[in-house]
Scaffold this active site. Sequence first.
Site, PDB file in Angstrom:
ATOM      1  N   ASP A 141       4.773   2.346  -9.983  1.00  0.00           N
ATOM      2  CA  ASP A 141       4.220   3.537 -10.635  1.00  0.00           C
ATOM      3  C   ASP A 141       3.745   3.122 -12.020  1.00  0.00           C
ATOM      4  OD1 ASP A 141       4.757   5.304  -8.533  1.00  0.00           O
ATOM      5  OD2 ASP A 141       6.759   5.771  -9.281  1.00  0.00           O
ATOM      6  N   ASP A 155       0.197   8.368  -5.023  1.00  0.00           N
ATOM      7  CA  ASP A 155       0.832   9.672  -5.230  1.00  0.00           C
ATOM      8  C   ASP A 155      -0.215  10.749  -5.501  1.00  0.00           C
ATOM      9  OD1 ASP A 155       3.314   8.418  -5.001  1.00  0.00           O
ATOM     10  OD2 ASP A 155       3.503   8.141  -7.171  1.00  0.00           O
TER      11      ASP A 155
END
Length: 187
Positions: A141, A155
Amino acid sequence: MANPGQGTEADTTGGGAVERGGRRRVALLLAVAGCAYLIDLGSKLAVVEKLEYRPPVPVLGTWLELRVTRNSGAAFGMGGAMTILFTLIAVAVVVAIVRLARKLYSVPWAIALGLLLGGALGNLTDRLFRAPGGLQGAVVDFIAVRGFSVMNLADWAIVCGGVLTVFCSFRGWELGDTGRTTSEATV
């Protein structure tokens, strides 16, 4: 003109009968999924190479910054001990979308499912191939929104695909709808 042997059904929105059949949108689904997947994969490779173990890079002050983290859990870092479960869920999502593709004639649904598929494959790739391995890899991330979460482009694809799925559902659109009425098809 509507193809012989293909039925029509009443359009509850008042626009006439909706044609069933038409051209499948599997290629569109695969193109959207491929783009989402490749953009996610490329971005993760770039940020790991250029930004990992470095200070955050401000994009919009401290409100939005690029900060590499490894997430073994789900959204917001929850469920870090259940990585294998998230891997199995991602596999189930991929299988479900592939099975739905044979019924797919709707452009909006093709885009929505393509985004979901590309995002699921992006995070699944991390789960399968990143350390520690064995279906327990941590997802990369790097998009940090202050006070919210650190996410990646997979995402965002999943979120956008989910929002579009809800929109299609509220509109009453089905996977098999071509979006054309029989009066438009005969013109």
